[in-house]
Design a protein around this motif. Structure first.
Motif, mmCIF file in Angstrom:
data_model
loop_
_atom_site.group_PDB
_atom_site.id
_atom_site.type_symbol
_atom_site.label_atom_id
_atom_site.label_comp_id
_atom_site.label_asym_id
_atom_site.label_seq_id
_atom_site.Cartn_x
_atom_site.Cartn_y
_atom_site.Cartn_z
ATOM 1 N N ALA A 57 -58.533 47.361 -33.965
ATOM 2 C CA ALA A 57 -59.175 47.869 -35.185
ATOM 3 C C ALA A 57 -59.563 46.734 -36.133
ATOM 4 O O ALA A 57 -60.332 46.934 -37.067
ATOM 5 C CB ALA A 57 -58.210 48.824 -35.888
ATOM 6 N N PHE A 58 -59.030 45.537 -35.889
ATOM 7 C CA PHE A 58 -59.254 44.447 -36.835
ATOM 8 C C PHE A 58 -60.087 43.306 -36.257
ATOM 9 O O PHE A 58 -60.360 42.333 -36.951
ATOM 10 C CB PHE A 58 -57.902 43.912 -37.330
ATOM 11 C CG PHE A 58 -56.996 45.014 -37.802
ATOM 12 C CD1 PHE A 58 -57.283 45.701 -38.967
ATOM 13 C CD2 PHE A 58 -55.891 45.393 -37.069
ATOM 14 C CE1 PHE A 58 -56.475 46.741 -39.395
ATOM 15 C CE2 PHE A 58 -55.077 46.434 -37.491
ATOM 16 C CZ PHE A 58 -55.367 47.114 -38.658
ATOM 17 N N SER A 59 -60.483 43.421 -34.992
ATOM 18 C CA SER A 59 -61.215 42.315 -34.357
ATOM 19 C C SER A 59 -62.520 42.001 -35.084
ATOM 20 O O SER A 59 -62.806 40.848 -35.414
ATOM 21 C CB SER A 59 -61.538 42.663 -32.903
ATOM 22 O OG SER A 59 -60.380 42.719 -32.121
ATOM 23 N N TYR A 60 -63.312 43.046 -35.306
ATOM 24 C CA TYR A 60 -64.639 42.811 -35.898
ATOM 25 C C TYR A 60 -64.529 42.179 -37.282
ATOM 26 O O TYR A 60 -65.248 41.246 -37.612
ATOM 27 C CB TYR A 60 -65.424 44.117 -36.005
ATOM 28 C CG TYR A 60 -65.873 44.690 -34.682
ATOM 29 C CD1 TYR A 60 -66.197 43.871 -33.614
ATOM 30 C CD2 TYR A 60 -65.994 46.054 -34.507
ATOM 31 C CE1 TYR A 60 -66.606 44.403 -32.398
ATOM 32 C CE2 TYR A 60 -66.405 46.602 -33.291
ATOM 33 C CZ TYR A 60 -66.707 45.764 -32.239
ATOM 34 O OH TYR A 60 -67.119 46.288 -31.040
ATOM 35 N N GLU A 61 -63.636 42.718 -38.093
ATOM 36 C CA GLU A 61 -63.571 42.201 -39.464
ATOM 37 C C GLU A 61 -62.981 40.789 -39.493
ATOM 38 O O GLU A 61 -63.360 39.974 -40.331
ATOM 39 C CB GLU A 61 -62.783 43.143 -40.374
ATOM 40 C CG GLU A 61 -61.308 43.185 -40.094
ATOM 41 C CD GLU A 61 -60.546 44.055 -41.090
ATOM 42 O OE1 GLU A 61 -61.102 45.079 -41.515
ATOM 43 O OE2 GLU A 61 -59.400 43.703 -41.414
ATOM 44 N N ARG A 62 -62.085 40.500 -38.568
ATOM 45 C CA ARG A 62 -61.507 39.148 -38.529
ATOM 46 C C ARG A 62 -62.598 38.129 -38.173
ATOM 47 O O ARG A 62 -62.739 37.096 -38.819
ATOM 48 C CB ARG A 62 -60.381 39.111 -37.506
ATOM 49 C CG ARG A 62 -59.777 37.754 -37.318
ATOM 50 C CD ARG A 62 -58.467 37.789 -36.576
ATOM 51 N NE ARG A 62 -58.516 38.576 -35.353
ATOM 52 C CZ ARG A 62 -57.832 39.695 -35.143
ATOM 53 N NH1 ARG A 62 -57.042 40.161 -36.075
ATOM 54 N NH2 ARG A 62 -57.931 40.347 -34.009
ATOM 55 N N VAL A 63 -63.371 38.453 -37.143
ATOM 56 C CA VAL A 63 -64.440 37.528 -36.746
ATOM 57 C C VAL A 63 -65.473 37.427 -37.865
ATOM 58 O O VAL A 63 -66.010 36.353 -38.138
ATOM 59 C CB VAL A 63 -65.072 37.975 -35.412
ATOM 60 C CG1 VAL A 63 -66.241 37.080 -35.047
ATOM 61 C CG2 VAL A 63 -64.036 37.944 -34.299
ATOM 62 N N GLU A 64 -65.722 38.536 -38.534
ATOM 63 C CA GLU A 64 -66.673 38.512 -39.656
ATOM 64 C C GLU A 64 -66.223 37.502 -40.721
ATOM 65 O O GLU A 64 -67.024 36.711 -41.227
ATOM 66 C CB GLU A 64 -66.775 39.911 -40.271
ATOM 67 C CG GLU A 64 -67.682 39.955 -41.491
ATOM 68 C CD GLU A 64 -67.822 41.361 -42.056
ATOM 69 O OE1 GLU A 64 -67.760 42.332 -41.289
ATOM 70 O OE2 GLU A 64 -67.993 41.471 -43.281
#
Lengths: 280, 226
Positions: A57-64
């Motif tokens: 659930a946090f992959s996209y926002e972390r990479v962002e």
């Protein structure tokens, strides 16, 4: 590895905020940091119960966060409205809807011209002590609307629709770190200083009296009506924020938090207040 | 119409490098990049065909996605995009070139091109390099950690971490404030990392450099076996 702590902060912080460009670059350049990053992803995937194929659930926002840290000097929020509204009335209605729907922010920049009135709470002293710690302390102030303040505001109890700010005193230089939190029954602490994304304590000026912080806190964004205790902890070194995060009390006041945490060197100033539903 | 071409204001802001436009573009195309990196794609190179089988390891996908977007968001790459053709294709080209660059950095690519013996190489199903991090032990540790959570935290864990619900829907579902949900989420994540450190699942558990090197080797080895 010093990056481990930064990686922990990256993996622990919810939401998208600015990230450290140096860390983002190191993740690209340094295999050791990538390996440490990988282990965190693996344990996060286990916690999130996702398979190997799916992002957590946090992959996209972390990479962002990492991408933006390297791609823009200072991430900014989008200003202005993208669409052309057919009329001024439409724009006004949309703004009203926006104000109504969007939850208030916890921390806001304080208008320096806003009048402030002191809020008096019951001082909660550590068990067995008669005198307060005179050399350290905080003051709670209500932020009033410009031009709206008069003598009747003085001494009024706090309401959930109020905004507050703080000032502090640290007369000698022995305790240059401060942690300021709010407690409410059966809830984790509300963080004022440091911000929830920071570690433990903030460094403060010493040799100062009634030094303003300059931030406002919108109570309804993060508080509930009812008993409310503000605890200021002055340390010789930064405190362990994770120990505080685990706190939850069924009842207030909490006498001597430092004693419960086994922090004899930390000095405490604690105020008990009651938050009313709304202003009358 | 494509995402960037349909909104000239967004396109201009993107070309200028405004943070909000970069954020919009990232959020729109991140699922595409992640899935391409996972599923793999054919690579034609100097008359020979290869197949990049995709990255089974999520952490490597995240690292590659980061590099792809950082490359795509450089001033040169932003201004080179004309806003007429689909940006997805443009980004796909950057993705493909980065994958090829990474493969070129490793001699295994050349070695495989030269040997072309089909069947010599293991195909697909790459085990993540940190397979040494025992899954059963990890799952047991997660269960033990979960037992330390209170009811509210467990609810947030289910909704936010496992079901992937948005912050807004969790706020609606639980009746908690936005701030409280974020604070609980952060507390869970921070405590979980501390728990994993204390139980030996993070630093000092495996030799990262060796395992990473092995991961790349396996990736490249398997990548050109197809």
């Amino acid at each position: 590895m010093k990056e481990a702590r930064k990686l922990d902060a990256l993996f622990a912080s919810p939401g998208v905020s600015s990230s450290d460009p140096a860390l983002a670059q190191t993740i690209i350049d340094d295999p050791r940091v990538r390996a440490a990053y990988r282990r965190r992803v693996l344990v996060e995937a286990a916690l999130c119960d996702t398979g190997d194929d799916e992002p957590t659930a946090f992959s996209y926002e972390r990479v962002e966060r990492l991408v933006l840290a390297l791609s823009v000097a200072a991430p900014r929020r989008r200003l202005g409205i993208r669409w052309a509204f057919p009329s001024l009335a439409g724009a006004v209605a949309a703004m009203a809807l926006w104000v109504w729907l969007v939850p208030a922010q916890h921390r806001i920049a304080l208008d320096p011209t806003s009048p402030l009135t002191p809020v008096w709470g019951q001082e909660v002293r550590p068990r067995g002590t008669k005198d307060p710690s005179w050399n350290i302390g905080i003051r709670v102030l209500r932020v009033e609307q410009p031009g709206k303040v008069d003598d009747s505001a003085l001494g009024m109890p706090l309401s959930i629709d109020d905004t507050i700010t703080f000032s502090y005193s640290a007369v000698d230089g022995s305790h240059p770190y401060l942690t300021l939190i709010g407690l409410q029954p059966n809830a984790p602490p509300i963080w004022y200083y440091p911000d929830v994304s920071d570690d433990g304590s903030i460094a403060i000026k010493t040799g100062v009296v009634d030094e303003p912080f300059g931030d406002g806190f919108v109570l309804q964004a993060s508080h509930h009506p009812g008993p409310f205790q503000i605890v200021a902890l002055f340390g010789r070194a930064p405190l362990d924020g994770s120990a505080l995060e685990r706190l939850s009390f069924a009842e207030l006041p909490v006498n001597s938090l430092t004693e419960q945490l086994g922090w004899p060197d930390v000095r405490e100033h604690s105020l008990l207040l009651n938050l009313r539903e709304v202003s009358q | 119409m494509t995402f960037l071409a349909e909104d000239r204001q967004r396109l201009e802001a993107f070309r200028r490098g405004d943070a909000w436009a970069l954020t919009d573009v990232y959020r729109h195309y991140a699922p595409f990049v992640f899935s391409r990196l996972r599923d793999g794609f054919a690579i034609g190179r100097q008359g020979s065909q290869g197949f990049f089988p995709g990255l089974k390891d999520l952490a490597t996908r995240e690292n590659m996605a980061q590099e792809i977007f950082v490359r795509a968001f450089t001033e040169a790459a932003r201004t080179r995009y004309d806003g007429l053709r689909p940006y997805r294709n443009y980004l796909g080209t950057i993705l493909r070139n980065l994958v090829i660059d990474e493969l070129r950095k490793h001699r295994e690519f050349v070695a495989w091109e030269e040997s072309e013996a089909e069947g010599d190489m293991p195909v697909g199903g790459l085990e993540p390099p940190d397979a040494a991090l025992d899954r059963q032990e990890l799952q047991k540790a997660v269960r033990n950690f979960e037992a330390t959570l209170n009811d509210r935290e467990r609810r947030i864990l289910t909704l936010r971490f496992r079901q992937g619900c948005s912050l807004e829907s969790v706020v609606k579902e639980t009746g908690l404030t936005d701030y409280r949900v974020k604070q609980t989420e952060k507390a869970i994540r921070k405590r979980f990392l501390a728990y994993m450190h204390n139980h030996g699942f993070l630093e000092g558990h495996t030799d990262g450099e060796v395992m990473l090197g092995l991961g790349w080797f396996l990736l490249l080895w398997g990548g050109y076996a197809a």
